[in-house]
Scaffold this motif. Structure first.
Motif, mmCIF file in Angstrom:
data_model
loop_
_atom_site.group_PDB
_atom_site.id
_atom_site.type_symbol
_atom_site.label_atom_id
_atom_site.label_comp_id
_atom_site.label_asym_id
_atom_site.label_seq_id
_atom_site.Cartn_x
_atom_site.Cartn_y
_atom_site.Cartn_z
ATOM 1 N N THR A 116 0.870 -1.179 0.000
ATOM 2 C CA THR A 116 0.000 0.000 0.000
ATOM 3 C C THR A 116 0.906 1.228 0.000
ATOM 4 N N VAL A 117 0.657 2.129 -0.940
ATOM 5 C CA VAL A 117 1.521 3.292 -1.152
ATOM 6 C C VAL A 117 0.721 4.556 -0.890
ATOM 7 N N ASN A 118 1.330 5.504 -0.175
ATOM 8 C CA ASN A 118 0.642 6.745 0.169
ATOM 9 C C ASN A 118 1.620 7.916 0.094
ATOM 10 N N GLY A 119 1.205 9.003 -0.562
ATOM 11 C CA GLY A 119 2.048 10.188 -0.657
ATOM 12 C C GLY A 119 2.028 10.769 -2.048
ATOM 13 N N LYS A 120 3.080 11.489 -2.413
ATOM 14 C CA LYS A 120 3.183 12.090 -3.741
ATOM 15 C C LYS A 120 4.594 11.861 -4.286
ATOM 16 N N LEU A 121 4.659 11.723 -5.604
ATOM 17 C CA LEU A 121 5.926 11.366 -6.229
ATOM 18 C C LEU A 121 5.907 11.790 -7.696
ATOM 19 N N LEU A 122 7.057 12.168 -8.194
ATOM 20 C CA LEU A 122 7.213 12.433 -9.626
ATOM 21 C C LEU A 122 7.463 11.103 -10.328
ATOM 22 N N VAL A 123 6.627 10.765 -11.319
ATOM 23 C CA VAL A 123 6.725 9.458 -11.956
ATOM 24 C C VAL A 123 7.131 9.542 -13.428
ATOM 25 N N VAL A 124 7.218 10.749 -13.980
ATOM 26 C CA VAL A 124 7.706 10.942 -15.360
ATOM 27 C C VAL A 124 8.611 12.162 -15.376
ATOM 28 N N ASN A 125 9.781 12.015 -15.998
ATOM 29 C CA ASN A 125 10.653 13.161 -16.221
ATOM 30 C C ASN A 125 11.247 13.063 -17.628
ATOM 31 N N LYS A 126 12.261 13.852 -17.925
ATOM 32 C CA LYS A 126 12.814 13.874 -19.278
ATOM 33 C C LYS A 126 13.452 12.546 -19.672
ATOM 34 N N PRO A 142 -6.181 9.748 0.297
ATOM 35 C CA PRO A 142 -5.792 9.424 1.685
ATOM 36 C C PRO A 142 -5.673 7.937 1.972
ATOM 37 N N GLN A 143 -6.499 7.111 1.316
ATOM 38 C CA GLN A 143 -6.420 5.665 1.571
ATOM 39 C C GLN A 143 -5.262 4.999 0.846
ATOM 40 N N GLY A 144 -4.570 5.735 -0.015
ATOM 41 C CA GLY A 144 -3.418 5.192 -0.724
ATOM 42 C C GLY A 144 -3.813 4.399 -1.954
ATOM 43 N N ILE A 145 -2.829 3.840 -2.612
ATOM 44 C CA ILE A 145 -3.052 2.962 -3.756
ATOM 45 C C ILE A 145 -2.402 1.615 -3.463
ATOM 46 N N PHE A 146 -2.845 0.601 -4.189
ATOM 47 C CA PHE A 146 -2.408 -0.770 -3.925
ATOM 48 C C PHE A 146 -1.552 -1.263 -5.088
ATOM 49 N N TYR A 147 -0.368 -1.724 -4.744
ATOM 50 C CA TYR A 147 0.606 -2.188 -5.733
ATOM 51 C C TYR A 147 0.859 -3.671 -5.478
ATOM 52 N N THR A 148 0.385 -4.517 -6.380
ATOM 53 C CA THR A 148 0.476 -5.966 -6.183
ATOM 54 C C THR A 148 1.062 -6.624 -7.423
ATOM 55 N N GLY A 149 1.546 -7.859 -7.250
ATOM 56 C CA GLY A 149 2.090 -8.613 -8.382
ATOM 57 C C GLY A 149 3.435 -9.202 -8.049
ATOM 58 N N ASN A 150 4.341 -9.170 -9.035
ATOM 59 C CA ASN A 150 5.709 -9.637 -8.837
ATOM 60 C C ASN A 150 6.653 -8.740 -9.618
ATOM 61 N N VAL A 151 7.950 -9.032 -9.554
ATOM 62 C CA VAL A 151 8.928 -8.133 -10.164
ATOM 63 C C VAL A 151 8.840 -8.128 -11.680
ATOM 64 N N GLU A 152 8.191 -9.124 -12.266
ATOM 65 C CA GLU A 152 8.062 -9.177 -13.721
ATOM 66 C C GLU A 152 6.751 -8.578 -14.209
ATOM 67 N N ARG A 153 5.707 -8.681 -13.396
ATOM 68 C CA ARG A 153 4.397 -8.191 -13.807
ATOM 69 C C ARG A 153 3.641 -7.705 -12.581
ATOM 70 N N SER A 154 3.164 -6.458 -12.628
ATOM 71 C CA SER A 154 2.532 -5.872 -11.456
ATOM 72 C C SER A 154 1.275 -5.105 -11.844
ATOM 73 N N LEU A 155 0.460 -4.784 -10.828
ATOM 74 C CA LEU A 155 -0.795 -4.076 -11.033
ATOM 75 C C LEU A 155 -0.914 -2.979 -9.982
ATOM 76 N N LEU A 156 -1.290 -1.786 -10.457
ATOM 77 C CA LEU A 156 -1.448 -0.632 -9.581
ATOM 78 C C LEU A 156 -2.926 -0.242 -9.575
ATOM 79 N N ARG A 157 -3.552 -0.187 -8.381
ATOM 80 C CA ARG A 157 -4.966 0.144 -8.262
ATOM 81 C C ARG A 157 -5.150 1.238 -7.216
ATOM 82 N N GLY A 158 -6.025 2.193 -7.521
ATOM 83 C CA GLY A 158 -6.311 3.245 -6.574
ATOM 84 C C GLY A 158 -6.586 4.561 -7.261
ATOM 85 N N LEU A 159 -6.764 5.596 -6.457
ATOM 86 C CA LEU A 159 -7.092 6.928 -6.942
ATOM 87 C C LEU A 159 -5.882 7.842 -6.761
ATOM 88 N N VAL A 160 -5.496 8.523 -7.861
ATOM 89 C CA VAL A 160 -4.376 9.454 -7.801
ATOM 90 C C VAL A 160 -4.810 10.799 -8.369
#
Length: 230
Positions: free
Chosen positions: A115-125, A144-162
């Motif tokens: 579960t991930v919560n906060g703010k981050l830059l995810v695209v740059n040059k 506030p409830q964060g987003i959910f990051y599940t899966g494995n190092v080869e394939r993952s899924l990100l769910r939530g509101l940003v």
């Protein structure tokens, strides 16, 4: 038992293909049991001053955290991922907290549930050279409830509101394959007296009979006939 007061994180680089150029210090006080293919861990771990390249978006991040091994799982007690200093701006400092766990199978990171919560830059040059093929600035902030990051190092899924604020993205044009067909229309000139035919491209026999036909035509116009001869 595995004990370390300062193992270099770069030693783990080959084990996590999604994270490259690992640096920093790994401290641990572990007891390892079970089978080689199914080890079980107990003890404590911590990561300090870690910096890595996240391959999916080709961006650098920093990581500090403490972890609690439990059997096959490594639980996150406290972990913070931050943008590197060159990606921060005045009034915008990227940092997210992480909670959850990751499984280790045969000493290799496997499934995770975070579960991930906060703010981050995810695209740059630098993201332009990644599989995303986009660049610019894309800061995101979780609900506030964060987003959910599940899966494995080869394939993952990100769910939530940003939320996205003050972003600027560029999508470079993609190259496409264009096929051009070239064709020729054959043209035959008949009884064209303005140009002499090019006999150099004809065989000896063809030139002879063509010349003979022209001589006969000239002879008929002049009232006489000449027989072709070799």
């Amino acid at each position: 038992r595995v004990y370390s007061e300062g193992l270099q994180m770069s030693l783990l680089d080959p084990l996590v293909p999604t994270f490259n150029q690992l640096s920093g210090i790994l401290k641990m006080n572990l007891t390892v049991g079970g089978l080689a293919k199914k080890p079980r861990f107990t003890g404590t771990m911590s990561v300090e001053q870690c910096r890595f390249l996240f391959v999916p978006n080709n961006m650098y991040y920093k990581l500090d955290g403490t972890f609690q091994p439990e059997g096959e799982l490594i639980r996150v007690k406290q972990a913070v991922v931050r943008n590197v200093d060159e990606d921060n701006r005045k009034g915008r400092v990227g940092a997210i907290t992480i909670q959850g766990s990751m499984a280790f199978r045969e000493l290799v990171p496997s499934d995770f549930n975070f579960t991930v919560n906060g703010k981050l830059l995810v695209v740059n040059k630098n993201t332009r050279t990644s599989d995303l093929a986009v660049y610019g600035e894309l800061p995101v902030e979780t609900a506030p409830q964060g987003i959910f990051y599940t899966g494995n190092v080869e394939r993952s899924l990100l769910r939530g509101l940003v939320f996205v604020n003050n972003s600027s993205l560029s999508f470079p044009p993609t190259s496409s394959s264009v096929q051009e067909d070239t064709f020729f229309i054959p043209v035959s000139v008949i009884d064209d007296t303005a140009h002499m035919p090019a006999y150099s491209d004809l065989s000896l026999v063809s030139r002879y009979f063509r010349l003979a036909a022209q001589r006969d035509s000239i002879a008929q116009m002049g009232g006489g006939a000449r027989s072709p001869s070799f």
